[in-house]
Design a protein around this motif. Structure first.
Motif, PDB file in Angstrom:
ATOM      1  N   ILE A 114       0.796  -1.099  -0.045  1.00 60.91           N
ATOM      2  CA  ILE A 114      -0.056  -0.038   0.086  1.00 60.91           C
ATOM      3  C   ILE A 114       0.910   1.118  -0.047  1.00 60.91           C
ATOM      4  N   THR A 115       1.770   1.392   1.040  1.00 56.78           N
ATOM      5  CA  THR A 115       2.606   2.361   1.264  1.00 56.78           C
ATOM      6  C   THR A 115       3.728   2.595  -0.017  1.00 56.78           C
ATOM      7  N   GLU A 116       4.085   1.440  -0.650  1.00 56.13           N
ATOM      8  CA  GLU A 116       5.043   1.189  -1.883  1.00 56.13           C
ATOM      9  C   GLU A 116       4.468   1.983  -2.992  1.00 56.13           C
ATOM     10  N   LEU A 117       3.073   1.392  -3.318  1.00 58.05           N
ATOM     11  CA  LEU A 117       2.550   2.025  -4.339  1.00 58.05           C
ATOM     12  C   LEU A 117       2.205   3.451  -4.308  1.00 58.05           C
ATOM     13  N   LEU A 144      -6.846   1.017  -3.037  1.00 61.49           N
ATOM     14  CA  LEU A 144      -6.186   0.966  -1.741  1.00 61.49           C
ATOM     15  C   LEU A 144      -7.183   1.046  -0.419  1.00 61.49           C
ATOM     16  N   ALA A 145      -8.203   1.689  -0.533  1.00 63.03           N
ATOM     17  CA  ALA A 145      -9.365   1.718   0.591  1.00 63.03           C
ATOM     18  C   ALA A 145      -9.772   0.127   0.875  1.00 63.03           C
ATOM     19  N   VAL A 146     -10.072  -0.439  -0.290  1.00 62.04           N
ATOM     20  CA  VAL A 146     -10.493  -1.775  -0.160  1.00 62.04           C
ATOM     21  C   VAL A 146      -9.392  -2.614   0.364  1.00 62.04           C
ATOM     22  N   ALA A 170      -1.079   6.795   4.392  1.00 58.85           N
ATOM     23  CA  ALA A 170      -2.133   6.099   3.722  1.00 58.85           C
ATOM     24  C   ALA A 170      -3.250   6.073   4.056  1.00 58.85           C
ATOM     25  N   LEU A 171      -3.387   5.975   5.485  1.00 62.06           N
ATOM     26  CA  LEU A 171      -4.922   5.884   6.080  1.00 62.06           C
ATOM     27  C   LEU A 171      -5.464   7.235   6.010  1.00 62.06           C
ATOM     28  N   PHE A 172      -4.889   8.160   6.192  1.00 62.61           N
ATOM     29  CA  PHE A 172      -5.494   9.522   6.081  1.00 62.61           C
ATOM     30  C   PHE A 172      -5.851   9.980   4.586  1.00 62.61           C
TER      31      PHE A 172
END
Length: 505
Positions: A114-117, A144-146, A170-172
């Motif tokens: 997720i963070t690498e993307l 990414l949310a899914v 990423a979450l924010f």
């Protein structure tokens, strides 16, 4: 791939050895480039050339094919970085439906992806400053949310690294919707940086490394005990165990613990779940080969057994199907697959060649450079066979005279069903004769009209040494034993691209 996907061009092109070559369609060139890259310099391409070529090819290809190729590269070829590149670069030029978000859900298999993307998205779009991830693609955001819903606390904590993009960032950014209260609590922990530190073998050894010992003997005993404890815990993953075999043996763990390690290495379920690329076994084998331990032979045998287990699902050919396996050991194949790797392209070729040889009952194998030399080996010693070839590669020289494999069959009037070359396909003739690879195959087909030629492309430079649409020529690319799944899909006169297009998003 059957070469009915090649473009027809009147202008002659040449490969990197200045020999006549034939271009591939953008889709096929992208496929070959993607599954043979670690996104580092190759023998013939600079550091950024491969990435730039992939980006250009994406723009020329059908977006649905690009999406399916990313899923194939991640889930069947077990590649991690290049599928993320395909996601981001396709998102730059394609929008309107859910293709990108579906693609992401299939590609993201680890929490850190997720963070690498997002880190690659930032770099690819040249984003800088405090709002470097502002105006994120809506489809990337949705995908990414899914993906956030895929992982538990252990997986998030294990990969919650202090990189340019953090999990909290990423979450924010993507605002995932928690599926229940427990997951909302997990998201809150990510925000508050209160994820429970996971138990890993790395943290255990790291903590021990900070301890001050009275003497070397005391330190040695502490590490022996720790490795034995870690082995007993059954919490070391398969790849981690393979990469640490030398450390374990040098820690002088007991014979009981070595046996336990070997039992895990050869466990069929563990081997199949690990999804190791074949050359990983070879790297471990080489790391231990000269180790002066009384248990070295036991572990080497375990690795050989593990390879045979991994090859169990490879569909070989029975005694009624004659096969030639030819491995390219030319100079251009002696190139590391990445700057930090000891594995060379020809290691991969030899490994795949010996895996194929191990599953065929009517087979001749050998290697080619300036010359072609038949060197038949036992079927159950894949790793030691590769090592033997490795020691003998100088016997055939360093050119890429693949046509000599065919010329030998012509000279001996030998009819075979399948000719398989594991190569970077940069064929040329260094022997001052008029033979070309294409010419030799055409002549061989007059002797063996039912023969099929399979070129396993290990480099993905974008050219082929032959362009015969109706002459049973196939091209398959990749470093994984999964290339043999493609091989058998071609038995119905299909293509590598059709194999990829079967994927559902």
């Amino acid at each position: 791939m059957k070469f009915n996907f090649l473009t027809k061009q009147k202008n002659t092109i040449v490969n990197h050895e200045n020999a006549t070559a034939f271009p591939l369609t953008p889709e096929y060139e992208l496929y070959a480039s993607v599954v043979t890259t670690s996104l580092s310099a190759s023998f013939y391409e600079k550091d950024t050339a491969r990435l730039d070529r992939i980006k250009t090819l994406i723009q020329k290809c059908n977006p649905v094919f690009v999406a399916k190729l990313a899923v194939y590269a991640r889930n069947e070829m077990n590649m991690r970085s290049v599928p993320l590149v395909l996601v981001v670069e396709l998102a730059k030029i394609y929008s309107g439906d859910a293709l990108i978000s579906k693609m992401i859900v299939h590609v993201i298999q680890r929490a850190d992806e997720i963070t690498e993307l997002l880190a690659y998205y930032q770099m690819a779009n040249d984003r800088k400053g405090t709002k470097k991830l502002n105006r994120l693609s809506k489809q990337i955001q949705k995908g990414l949310a899914v993906s956030f819903n895929k992982f538990d606390e252990y997986q998030f904590a294990k990969y919650n690294r202090d990189g340019s993009v953090k999990l909290k960032d990423a979450l924010f950014l993507v605002h995932p919707k928690a599926k229940d209260e427990a997951q909302q609590e997990l998201f809150n922990k990510i925000v508050a940086d209160t994820l429970q530190t996971p138990y890993t073998w790395e943290t255990e050894l790291s903590q021990l490394g900070q301890v001050k010992f009275y003497n070397v003997a005391e330190k040695q005993k502490a590490f022996t005990n720790k490795w034995e404890e870690l082995i007993d815990s059954n919490k070391i993953g398969y790849m981690a165990l393979m990469r640490n075999l030398r450390n374990i043996m040098e820690a002088n763990v007991s014979g009981f613990h070595i046996e336990k390690v070997c039992h895990y290495l050869t466990n069929e379920n563990a081997v199949m779940k690990s999804k190791q690329l074949p050359f990983r076994f070879l790297a471990a084998y080489r790391e231990l080969k000269e180790l002066p331990s009384k248990y070295t032979s036991m572990v080497l045998d375990a690795l050989e057994t593990a390879v045979m287990v991994s090859a169990k699902n490879i569909k070989g050919f029975d005694v009624n199907t004659s096969v030639v396996v030819a491995c390219d050991v030319s100079g251009s194949m002696q190139q590391p697959i990445s700057p930090k790797s000891k594995i060379l392209l020809y290691d991969i070729g030899l490994m795949l060649g010996m895996l194929m040889q191990s599953q065929c009952k009517n087979v001749v194998s050998g290697m080619f450079g300036d010359k072609w030399k038949i060197i038949n080996m036992p079927k159950r010693s894949v790793l030691s066979n590769v090592n033997e070839y490795y020691k003998r590669e100088g016997e055939v020289g360093y050119s890429t005279n693949g046509h000599l494999v065919l010329e030998d069959l012509i000279k001996r009037n030998e009819r075979v069903d399948k000719v398989m070359l594991f190569t970077d396909v940069q064929m040329w003739n260094s022997n001052s004769t008029n033979h070309t690879f294409a010419n030799s195959w055409n002549r061989y087909k007059t002797i063996a009209p039912n023969a099929k030629l399979y070129l396993f492309d290990l480099a993905g430079y974008g050219y082929a040494p032959i362009d015969k649409q109706k002459n049973d020529v196939y091209l398959i690319a990749g470093w994984s034993d999964k290339v043999f799944d493609v091989l058998h899909a071609l038995e119905d006169k299909s293509s590598a691209l059709n194999y990829i297009n079967r994927i559902e998003l």
